[in-house]
Structures are given as structure tokens and as C-alpha cells.
Design an enzyme around this catalytic site. Structure first.
Site, PDB file in Angstrom:
ATOM      1  N   LEU A  19       0.836  -1.211   0.000  1.00  0.00           N
ATOM      2  CA  LEU A  19       0.000   0.000   0.000  1.00  0.00           C
ATOM      3  C   LEU A  19       0.866   1.253   0.000  1.00  0.00           C
ATOM      4  O   LEU A  19       1.930   1.286   0.612  1.00  0.00           O
ATOM      5  CB  LEU A  19      -0.884   0.028   1.256  1.00  0.00           C
ATOM      6  CG  LEU A  19      -1.946  -1.060   1.397  1.00  0.00           C
ATOM      7  CD1 LEU A  19      -2.593  -0.961   2.781  1.00  0.00           C
ATOM      8  CD2 LEU A  19      -2.983  -0.935   0.291  1.00  0.00           C
ATOM      9  N   ASP A  67       2.354  -3.008  12.893  1.00  0.00           N
ATOM     10  CA  ASP A  67       0.950  -2.596  12.831  1.00  0.00           C
ATOM     11  C   ASP A  67      -0.083  -3.570  13.387  1.00  0.00           C
ATOM     12  O   ASP A  67      -1.042  -3.128  14.018  1.00  0.00           O
ATOM     13  CB  ASP A  67       0.612  -2.186  11.394  1.00  0.00           C
ATOM     14  CG  ASP A  67       1.417  -0.959  10.989  1.00  0.00           C
ATOM     15  OD1 ASP A  67       1.501  -0.029  11.796  1.00  0.00           O
ATOM     16  OD2 ASP A  67       1.968  -0.946   9.875  1.00  0.00           O
ATOM     17  N   ARG A  86      -4.802  -5.651   5.139  1.00  0.00           N
ATOM     18  CA  ARG A  86      -3.858  -6.001   6.195  1.00  0.00           C
ATOM     19  C   ARG A  86      -4.521  -6.682   7.391  1.00  0.00           C
ATOM     20  O   ARG A  86      -3.851  -7.122   8.315  1.00  0.00           O
ATOM     21  CB  ARG A  86      -3.112  -4.735   6.679  1.00  0.00           C
ATOM     22  CG  ARG A  86      -2.365  -4.011   5.562  1.00  0.00           C
ATOM     23  CD  ARG A  86      -1.260  -3.145   6.120  1.00  0.00           C
ATOM     24  NE  ARG A  86      -0.327  -3.938   6.912  1.00  0.00           N
ATOM     25  CZ  ARG A  86       0.641  -3.434   7.656  1.00  0.00           C
ATOM     26  NH1 ARG A  86       0.807  -2.136   7.711  1.00  0.00           N
ATOM     27  NH2 ARG A  86       1.442  -4.215   8.358  1.00  0.00           N
ATOM     28  N   ARG A 132      -6.260   4.914   9.865  1.00  0.00           N
ATOM     29  CA  ARG A 132      -6.168   3.483  10.204  1.00  0.00           C
ATOM     30  C   ARG A 132      -6.674   3.149  11.604  1.00  0.00           C
ATOM     31  O   ARG A 132      -6.963   1.999  11.903  1.00  0.00           O
ATOM     32  CB  ARG A 132      -4.707   3.024  10.100  1.00  0.00           C
ATOM     33  CG  ARG A 132      -4.080   3.187   8.729  1.00  0.00           C
ATOM     34  CD  ARG A 132      -4.606   2.148   7.757  1.00  0.00           C
ATOM     35  NE  ARG A 132      -4.035   2.359   6.436  1.00  0.00           N
ATOM     36  CZ  ARG A 132      -2.880   1.842   6.044  1.00  0.00           C
ATOM     37  NH1 ARG A 132      -2.182   1.099   6.858  1.00  0.00           N
ATOM     38  NH2 ARG A 132      -2.432   2.065   4.825  1.00  0.00           N
ATOM     39  N   HIS A 163       0.469   7.360   9.730  1.00  0.00           N
ATOM     40  CA  HIS A 163       0.386   6.926  11.122  1.00  0.00           C
ATOM     41  C   HIS A 163       0.916   8.019  12.051  1.00  0.00           C
ATOM     42  O   HIS A 163       1.791   8.783  11.664  1.00  0.00           O
ATOM     43  CB  HIS A 163       1.253   5.676  11.354  1.00  0.00           C
ATOM     44  CG  HIS A 163       0.666   4.408  10.829  1.00  0.00           C
ATOM     45  ND1 HIS A 163       1.365   3.561   9.992  1.00  0.00           N
ATOM     46  CD2 HIS A 163      -0.527   3.812  11.043  1.00  0.00           C
ATOM     47  CE1 HIS A 163       0.606   2.509   9.720  1.00  0.00           C
ATOM     48  NE2 HIS A 163      -0.544   2.627  10.344  1.00  0.00           N
ATOM     49  N   CYS A 250       8.404   0.513  11.704  1.00  0.00           N
ATOM     50  CA  CYS A 250       7.374  -0.420  11.202  1.00  0.00           C
ATOM     51  C   CYS A 250       7.789  -1.874  11.115  1.00  0.00           C
ATOM     52  O   CYS A 250       6.953  -2.756  11.132  1.00  0.00           O
ATOM     53  CB  CYS A 250       6.948  -0.058   9.790  1.00  0.00           C
ATOM     54  SG  CYS A 250       7.029   1.624   9.375  1.00  0.00           S
TER      55      CYS A 250
HETATM   56  C1  CIR Z   1       0.770   0.469   4.923  1.00  0.00           C
HETATM   57  O1  CIR Z   1       0.269   1.377   4.243  1.00  0.00           O
HETATM   58  O2  CIR Z   1       0.150  -0.104   5.818  1.00  0.00           O
HETATM   59  C2  CIR Z   1       2.187   0.061   4.628  1.00  0.00           C
HETATM   60  N1  CIR Z   1       2.453   0.231   3.227  1.00  0.00           N
HETATM   61  C3  CIR Z   1       3.177   0.866   5.445  1.00  0.00           C
HETATM   62  C4  CIR Z   1       3.058   0.608   6.912  1.00  0.00           C
HETATM   63  C5  CIR Z   1       3.982   1.435   7.736  1.00  0.00           C
HETATM   64  N2  CIR Z   1       3.874   1.070   9.107  1.00  0.00           N
HETATM   65  C6  CIR Z   1       4.202   1.841  10.132  1.00  0.00           C
HETATM   66  O3  CIR Z   1       4.556   2.993   9.945  1.00  0.00           O
HETATM   67  N3  CIR Z   1       4.049   1.339  11.333  1.00  0.00           N
END
Ligand code: CIR
Length: 255
Positions: A19, A67, A86, A132, A163, A250
Site C-alpha cells: 500500500l 501494525d 492487512r 487506520r 500513522h 514499522c
Molecule cells: C501500509 O500502508 O500499511 C504500509 N504500506 C506501510 C506501513 C507502515 N507502518 C508503520 O509505519 N508502522
């Protein structure tokens, strides 16, 4: 807080379909693997035992283990990620957490909460509302945190920021690294804030692990500022993961 244990997950080949808010081209799988390998090496060098879980091909963003769950030495919480693609990552995290923690709580209700929206400070846990993490998820999470003995506060993430922690990270007990836009919202109260230089907003998602701070290698002015402030900075390449809106926090769960 010192960390001893870390969970991470090998990037899937499908990471190329991860994503992203703005398409800057797909990340290269080999490039992400290289960045991930260097990240795991740096975490081990910081004194942690890193368990690297197998790739989940059906979930392009599953390398971002921060996440779907939240961990403390007292126990773990299985979350409910806000992005539909997700959501099932949480189900894969639950049995893994059961191997590492005596107490594993599950976010009750039907609300959403992403670990990327959660910042632990010295005296509380901040939960940022975002695209989110919704109010129902944040409130349900407050109940879980209370059960683990943690006070919490629900705050707001600036518009257009994925986030809460895309824009900040904790550097020490009383110091936060933040973007100017997030700090300006006043959420940090008494905490000391160090602002990332303009144009390096993505550097705010740094990661302090024991005696070092991992910072994206593409942010020289932030690296310089933190070095001047006395932090031991470890620059890490993030060119590929940045294409899918990710930063250094992340890719791990730490306790
Ligand atoms: C997303 O959009 O969920 C992933 N492409 C990126 C997640 C990044 N996660 C974070 O900053 N904890």
C-alpha cells in the site's frame, strides 16, 4: 527502557504491491530484502535477540509487523489493522505472540487500531487517531492497556499523515523526535521535542534501540542534528521501503 527481544518478518515478494498513498514506483524486492537484512543486523548489534518470521506472500505489507500487534514486557495485544488488505495479518501474529508472552489480549469490539499509531512514552501510551485507527479501536485499546497497567491518551494525527508515528519517535525518557507539524499540534505537552529539519519529515520515524538511534540514511541534516545532540546514530537505507510509506519503526515489535 531497554529492549531484549524483537520480532520481525521476512519481506514477501508481493511487497512490490504494498500500500502507498502516492505512487513513486514499486519498491524492488531485492532492495527491500537488503534493507531488511541491514535492519535486523543493526538490531542485533544493539543487543537484541531478533526472531525473524517467515514471509507471508498473501500479505504485501506483512513485513511491517509493528501494525497488527502491540507488545510490552507485561504482555501483548493483537490489534485489528485499519487497512482491509492487512486485517488478516493479526491472525498470523496471534500464535507467534502466544509463544513469547504469557498474556496475550485481543482488541475487543469491531474498531480498528494500527500499531504505527501508538507511541509509548515514559509515563503513558499515546494513541493517535488516523485513517487506520478509529475512535472505537482507540477506546477498546485503552481498556487493554489498562489491563496491562498502562495509562493512555487518545490524540490526533495530522491530516495526510499515515500513522501517528510516521511523524515522531521517542529518543529517550523525556525527548521526542517530531515533525514540526505534529509538534505544533501540542500533543507532546511537557516532553522535550527535537524537530526534524524541513524537507526531512520522513526522518521522524526513527527508532531508538538501547544505546543507538536508527535513522534513515537519506536524511543527513537529521543525522547531523541528532549526532550534535549526543545520540549514537546508525544510518540505515530506507529508499525502497519509503516507496510504500514505511519507516524504521514499522519493521519490528520490541520488548
Ligand atoms: C501500509 O500502508 O500499511 C504500509 N504500506 C506501510 C506501513 C507502515 N507502518 C508503520 O509505519 N508502522
Amino acid at each position: 527502557t531497554r529492549f531484549n527481544s524483537i520480532l520481525a518478518r521476512t519481506p514477501s515478494r508481493s511487497i512490490t504491491a504494498g500500500l502507498r498513498a502516492v505512487d513513486m514506483g514499486d519498491p524492488s524486492y531485492e532492495g527491500v530484502i537488503a534493507e531488511h537484512r541491514a535492519y535486523v543486523t543493526a538490531l542485533e548489534a544493539a543487543g537484541c535477540t531478533v526472531t525473524v518470521l517467515p514471509a507471508l506472500e498473501d500479505f504485501p505489507d506483512s513485513v511491517f509487523v509493528e501494525d497488527p500487534a502491540l507488545v510490552f514486557t507485561e504482555g501483548a495485544i493483537v490489534l485489528r489493522p485499519g487497512a482491509p488488505t492487512r486485517r488478516h495479518e493479526a491472525g498470523f501474529m496471534a500464535p507467534v505472540l502466544a509463544e513469547h508472552f504469557e498474556t496475550v489480549l485481543h482488541l475487543p469490539g469491531t474498531g480498528f487500531a494500527d500499531g504505527g499509531d501508538i507511541l509509548r512514552t515514559a509515563d503513558k501510551v499515546m494513541i493517535g487517531l488516523s485513517a487506520r485507527t478509529n475512535a472505537e479501536g482507540a477506546e477498546a485499546l485503552q481498556g487493554c492497556l489498562k489491563a496491562l497497567g498502562h495509562a493512555s491518551e487518545i490524540v490526533t494525527t495530522p491530516k495526510g499523515v499515515l500513522h501517528f508515528k510516521s511523524d515522531c519517535s521517542l529518543l529517550s525518557e523525556d525527548t521526542v523526535l517530531s515533525t514540526a507539524r505534529l509538534a505544533a499540534s501540542g500533543v507532546f505537552g511537557d516532553l522535550r521535542t527535537l524537530l526534524v529539519p524541513e524537507g526531512e519529515e520522513e526522518a521522524a520515524n526513527a527508532l531508538r534501540v538501547n544505546d543507538v538511534v536508527l535513522v534513515g540514511a537519506d536524511f543527513p541534516r537529521t543525522i547531523e542534528m541528532l549526532t550534535q545532540a549526543g545520540y549514537a546514530v546508525v544510518p540505515l537505507a530506507t529508499r525502497e521501503i519509503r516507496k510504500v510509506d514505511a519507516g524504521l519503526s514499522c519493521m519490528s515489535l520490541r520488548w
